[in-house]
Design an enzyme around this catalytic site. Sequence first.
Site, PDB file in Angstrom:
ATOM      1  NE  ARG A 102      17.799  -9.475  -2.460  1.00 26.18           N
ATOM      2  CZ  ARG A 102      16.953  -9.893  -3.402  1.00 26.18           C
ATOM      3  NH1 ARG A 102      16.049  -9.064  -3.889  1.00 26.18           N
ATOM      4  NH2 ARG A 102      17.016 -11.130  -3.863  1.00 26.18           N
ATOM      5  CB  SER A 103      17.932 -12.141   4.162  1.00 23.94           C
ATOM      6  OG  SER A 103      18.454 -13.167   3.320  1.00 23.94           O
ATOM      7  CG  HIS A 113      25.565 -15.520 -20.797  1.00 27.69           C
ATOM      8  ND1 HIS A 113      24.435 -14.745 -20.734  1.00 27.69           N
ATOM      9  CD2 HIS A 113      25.526 -16.309 -19.684  1.00 27.69           C
ATOM     10  CE1 HIS A 113      23.738 -15.047 -19.644  1.00 27.69           C
ATOM     11  NE2 HIS A 113      24.387 -15.991 -19.002  1.00 27.69           N
ATOM     12  NE  ARG A 159      19.325 -12.972 -15.489  1.00 27.24           N
ATOM     13  CZ  ARG A 159      18.740 -13.520 -16.536  1.00 27.24           C
ATOM     14  NH1 ARG A 159      19.233 -13.335 -17.735  1.00 27.24           N
ATOM     15  NH2 ARG A 159      17.664 -14.251 -16.398  1.00 27.24           N
ATOM     16  N   GLY A 207      24.388 -16.440  -2.470  1.00 27.56           N
ATOM     17  CA  GLY A 207      23.703 -17.691  -2.789  1.00 27.56           C
ATOM     18  C   GLY A 207      24.704 -18.793  -3.091  1.00 27.56           C
ATOM     19  NE  ARG A 208      21.186 -24.240  -4.355  1.00 32.39           N
ATOM     20  CZ  ARG A 208      19.978 -23.735  -4.592  1.00 32.39           C
ATOM     21  NH1 ARG A 208      19.852 -22.679  -5.387  1.00 32.39           N
ATOM     22  NH2 ARG A 208      18.905 -24.273  -4.047  1.00 32.39           N
ATOM     23  CB  ILE A 209      26.888 -18.971  -8.028  1.00 33.06           C
ATOM     24  CG1 ILE A 209      26.032 -19.953  -8.835  1.00 33.06           C
ATOM     25  CG2 ILE A 209      28.101 -18.525  -8.844  1.00 33.06           C
ATOM     26  CD1 ILE A 209      25.371 -19.343 -10.063  1.00 33.06           C
ATOM     27  CD  GLU A 266      24.198 -11.615 -22.069  1.00 31.57           C
ATOM     28  OE1 GLU A 266      23.719 -12.661 -22.555  1.00 31.57           O
ATOM     29  OE2 GLU A 266      24.662 -11.553 -20.936  1.00 31.57           O
TER      30      GLU A 266
END
Length: 322
Positions: free
Chosen positions: A179-180, A288, A241, A156-158, A270
């Site tokens: 996944r895609s 975090h 996560r 993704g973006r990050i 956490e």
Amino acid sequence: MTRPRLIVTRRWPAEVERALAERFDARFNADDHPFTRDEMRTALASCDALLATVSDRIDADVLGTAPSARLIANYGVGYSHIDIDAATARGIAVTNTPDVLTDCTADLAITLMLMVARRAGEGEREVRSGNWTGWRPTHMIGTKVSGKTLGLIGMGRIARAVAMRAQHGFGMKIVFFNRSRVPAETLAGLAARQCDSVEEVLAEADFVSLHCPGGAATRHLINRERLALMGRDAFLINTARGEVVDEAALVEALRNGTIAGAGLDVFEAEPKVSEGLLTLENVVLLPHLGSATRETRVGMGMRVLENVEAFFAGRTPPDRVV
């Protein structure tokens, strides 16, 4: 005209709280304590919108049977801490804050990579403790980052921002699993190869950086078996996560030398951190901090404000999840 009532579960940057107070009947958490489950139930039963954070666990039980809240506006990208199905069943909209924290989280992933590879945490502890005796050729030898292979789980973006920094800043080779299939145009500016499995990435990468969402589908995605596929000189980086990694298995892998080290900004339970991690030198532990810059935290708050304003104006919030 009665203004919608907002309850903000934690302290936010002052300029964001001022903006919320100017536009809404906003109630703030003055002492910044974590809400108990009972406090969360009371808040949901007495507000029009709950402005929550990733540290708030909002499940079906907390939501109750007939909450007053019509919107949960999440301060953060991830929303696996919110029971989306339960919120939908109760007619509650949910929003998040994408885009705003991409660069800062990517910066931190690179920070963790450099820190653990170059043993920066160990080195600082040695200096602060007064145990450093001076430069010597064999002292605290680390691992080179430049030119190595970076494997990304999720694109993704990050993850793309991390890949850009790694490839163009450190000359790293990029492999990834998503996944895609990721269209070529999305990877513009990157020479990155998509692998067919998580296992393929783990087997090839010198550094593995996690960028997948949390939730049941990815819980313990990185487990004992998959850690064993990484090389003994490889490092695991997690800014995604905590629940994506089986923390007990990671402690075992770090102790046994299954992998060389890890850099963690998130944890499975956490703010509790496994005792095993706290005793190890080959892991960097951060509280975090992925989005923790003034610019980003203010930007996230203002993005929440945009979503709340749109919702109560009868428009579709720009970042509506459900």
